[in-house]
Motif scaffolding. Structure first.
Motif, PDB file in Angstrom:
ATOM      1  N   MET A  10       0.389   7.794  52.730  1.00  0.00           N
ATOM      2  CA  MET A  10      -0.179   6.338  52.753  1.00  0.00           C
ATOM      3  C   MET A  10       0.129   5.487  51.884  1.00  0.00           C
ATOM      4  SD  MET A  10      -1.795   6.102  55.676  1.00  0.00           S
ATOM      5  CE  MET A  10      -2.731   4.279  55.344  1.00  0.00           C
ATOM      6  N   ILE A  11      -0.119   5.915  50.417  1.00  0.00           N
ATOM      7  CA  ILE A  11       0.268   5.125  49.302  1.00  0.00           C
ATOM      8  C   ILE A  11       1.749   4.711  49.399  1.00  0.00           C
ATOM      9  CG2 ILE A  11       0.161   4.893  46.908  1.00  0.00           C
ATOM     10  CD1 ILE A  11      -2.310   6.423  46.776  1.00  0.00           C
ATOM     11  N   MET A  12       2.673   5.620  49.596  1.00  0.00           N
ATOM     12  CA  MET A  12       4.012   5.495  49.546  1.00  0.00           C
ATOM     13  C   MET A  12       4.410   4.528  50.508  1.00  0.00           C
ATOM     14  SD  MET A  12       6.792   6.501  47.942  1.00  0.00           S
ATOM     15  CE  MET A  12       8.366   6.905  48.122  1.00  0.00           C
ATOM     16  N   VAL A  13       3.874   4.467  51.627  1.00  0.00           N
ATOM     17  CA  VAL A  13       4.189   3.549  52.738  1.00  0.00           C
ATOM     18  C   VAL A  13       3.793   2.234  52.452  1.00  0.00           C
ATOM     19  CG1 VAL A  13       3.881   3.132  55.215  1.00  0.00           C
ATOM     20  CG2 VAL A  13       4.230   5.245  54.548  1.00  0.00           C
ATOM     21  N   THR A  14       2.222   1.967  51.901  1.00  0.00           N
ATOM     22  CA  THR A  14       1.637   0.829  51.816  1.00  0.00           C
ATOM     23  C   THR A  14       2.331  -0.038  50.584  1.00  0.00           C
ATOM     24  OG1 THR A  14      -0.382   1.878  52.553  1.00  0.00           O
ATOM     25  CG2 THR A  14      -0.689  -0.218  51.218  1.00  0.00           C
ATOM     26  N   VAL A  15       2.687   0.757  49.627  1.00  0.00           N
ATOM     27  CA  VAL A  15       3.039   0.070  48.532  1.00  0.00           C
ATOM     28  C   VAL A  15       4.459  -0.243  48.708  1.00  0.00           C
ATOM     29  CG1 VAL A  15       3.652   0.076  45.843  1.00  0.00           C
ATOM     30  CG2 VAL A  15       1.401   1.025  46.727  1.00  0.00           C
ATOM     31  N   LEU A  16       5.226   0.695  49.107  1.00  0.00           N
ATOM     32  CA  LEU A  16       6.821   0.436  49.228  1.00  0.00           C
ATOM     33  C   LEU A  16       7.017  -0.540  50.356  1.00  0.00           C
ATOM     34  CD1 LEU A  16       9.714   1.179  48.416  1.00  0.00           C
ATOM     35  CD2 LEU A  16       9.462   3.162  50.090  1.00  0.00           C
ATOM     36  N   ALA A  17       6.432  -0.449  51.424  1.00  0.00           N
ATOM     37  CA  ALA A  17       6.495  -1.486  52.631  1.00  0.00           C
ATOM     38  C   ALA A  17       6.264  -2.918  52.234  1.00  0.00           C
ATOM     39  CB  ALA A  17       5.937  -1.059  54.091  1.00  0.00           C
ATOM     40  N   GLU A  18       5.132  -2.945  51.160  1.00  0.00           N
ATOM     41  CA  GLU A  18       4.737  -4.234  50.925  1.00  0.00           C
ATOM     42  C   GLU A  18       5.823  -4.977  49.914  1.00  0.00           C
ATOM     43  OE1 GLU A  18       1.087  -6.433  48.486  1.00  0.00           O
ATOM     44  OE2 GLU A  18       1.036  -4.156  48.531  1.00  0.00           O
ATOM     45  N   GLN A  19       6.150  -3.923  49.027  1.00  0.00           N
ATOM     46  CA  GLN A  19       7.380  -4.648  48.066  1.00  0.00           C
ATOM     47  C   GLN A  19       8.563  -4.806  48.585  1.00  0.00           C
ATOM     48  OE1 GLN A  19       7.257  -2.433  44.420  1.00  0.00           O
ATOM     49  NE2 GLN A  19       5.038  -2.831  43.978  1.00  0.00           N
ATOM     50  N   LYS A  20       8.756  -4.197  49.693  1.00  0.00           N
ATOM     51  CA  LYS A  20      10.138  -4.274  50.507  1.00  0.00           C
ATOM     52  C   LYS A  20      10.021  -5.617  51.304  1.00  0.00           C
ATOM     53  CE  LYS A  20      12.853  -2.404  54.304  1.00  0.00           C
ATOM     54  NZ  LYS A  20      12.839  -1.229  55.264  1.00  0.00           N
ATOM     55  N   GLU A  21       8.867  -5.967  51.947  1.00  0.00           N
ATOM     56  CA  GLU A  21       8.658  -7.153  52.721  1.00  0.00           C
ATOM     57  C   GLU A  21       8.539  -8.349  51.657  1.00  0.00           C
ATOM     58  OE1 GLU A  21       6.150  -7.800  56.522  1.00  0.00           O
ATOM     59  OE2 GLU A  21       4.951  -8.009  54.675  1.00  0.00           O
ATOM     60  N   GLN A  22       8.420  -8.264  50.532  1.00  0.00           N
ATOM     61  CA  GLN A  22       8.180  -9.205  49.530  1.00  0.00           C
ATOM     62  C   GLN A  22       9.471  -9.528  48.675  1.00  0.00           C
ATOM     63  OE1 GLN A  22       4.537  -8.544  47.106  1.00  0.00           O
ATOM     64  NE2 GLN A  22       3.297  -9.069  48.917  1.00  0.00           N
ATOM     65  N   LYS A  23      10.597  -8.644  49.031  1.00  0.00           N
ATOM     66  CA  LYS A  23      11.700  -8.708  48.607  1.00  0.00           C
ATOM     67  C   LYS A  23      11.759  -8.330  46.865  1.00  0.00           C
ATOM     68  CE  LYS A  23      13.261 -10.289  52.316  1.00  0.00           C
ATOM     69  NZ  LYS A  23      14.046  -9.250  53.258  1.00  0.00           N
ATOM     70  N   ILE A  24      10.609  -7.728  46.630  1.00  0.00           N
ATOM     71  CA  ILE A  24      10.479  -7.278  45.198  1.00  0.00           C
ATOM     72  C   ILE A  24      11.543  -6.266  44.831  1.00  0.00           C
ATOM     73  CG2 ILE A  24       9.163  -6.005  43.449  1.00  0.00           C
ATOM     74  CD1 ILE A  24       6.805  -7.106  45.138  1.00  0.00           C
ATOM     75  N   ILE A  25      11.922  -5.357  45.761  1.00  0.00           N
ATOM     76  CA  ILE A  25      12.880  -4.336  45.371  1.00  0.00           C
ATOM     77  C   ILE A  25      14.223  -5.089  45.264  1.00  0.00           C
ATOM     78  CG2 ILE A  25      13.970  -2.179  46.097  1.00  0.00           C
ATOM     79  CD1 ILE A  25      11.521  -1.713  47.918  1.00  0.00           C
TER      80      ILE A  25
END
Length: 225
Positions: A60-75
């Motif tokens: 859950m944490i992997m998906v929540t944080v990674l998907a959020e940062q991916k969507e916000q273009k942080i990566i």
């Protein structure tokens, strides 16, 4: 040095996220309450909730944080700053792995703990790694945080709760043997119970997820996440 700096930044961001922090406490807290109140079945509750913890929490944490940062273009912004996506994923995974393992270790001091500590920790580490891979696959394969969360919730619940339900249904228990989470629960009880089915299930799950993760990662790179 970049790895350490990025690790510290990710840790601070995670601590600020109350919802994420609570996930680390949920199953250990419930496991402690149940093992304390029903000491004659403490080993059962410890294995059940520890399995849930190493499956549900990192996924859950992997998906929540990674998907959020991916969507916000942080990566993508980090990539422009000279931090490769692979390094970011490695740091992110290591952080979740260490924190999940830290809280999993609290089960060792729960009332009535009588399992082999080495078997318990080894099984936990395997479970966390596979769950992180699973979470990474989901996060990288989905186009938005909403779709990622919608997909991961039923999957995480399926893999984390079915091992507990199998204790009350023999037919379900036979079917659930193909799930990596069920095999993790068996290994937690005693790693010497591992047989050919355990090996096949864990290796197969790892290979399938690695293949999925590789292709999802390559696709994300091409899309310039």
């Amino acid at each position: 040095m970049k790895f350490i700096a990025l690790f510290q930044i990710q840790l601070k961001d995670m601590i600020k996220n109350l919802q994420t922090c609570l996930l680390f406490f949920v199953f250990p807290a419930i496991g402690f309450i149940m093992s304390s109140s029903m000491k004659d079945q403490s080993s059962f509750f410890i294995v059940v909730f520890a399995t849930m913890h190493v499956v549900f929490t990192p996924m859950m944490i992997m998906v929540t944080v990674l998907a959020e940062q991916k969507e916000q273009k942080i990566i993508r912004n980090l990539a422009y700053a000279g931090i490769p996506t692979s390094q970011y994923l490695a740091v992110h995974s290591c952080l979740i792995f260490l924190l999940t393992l830290l809280f999993t270790s609290t089960f060792l001091v729960f009332p009535g703990f009588s399992l082999d500590p080495l078997s318990f920790i080894t099984a936990s580490m395997i479970g966390i790694i596979i769950s992180l891979l699973f979470g990474g696959c989901i996060a990288l394969s989905t186009s938005s945080m909403t779709s990622a969360n919608a997909l991961v919730m039923p999957i995480a619940m399926l893999f984390s709760f079915i091992p507990m339900l199998t204790e009350f249904n023999e037919g379900l228990n036979k079917i659930a043997l193909i799930l990596y989470s069920k095999q993790i629960g068996i290994l937690m009880t005693d790693i010497h119970q591992a047989d050919m089915i355990t090996l096949i299930v864990l290796v197969s799950a790892s290979m399938i997820l690695l293949y999925w993760f590789y292709h999802s990662y390559q696709k994300s790179i091409k899309e310039d996440v």
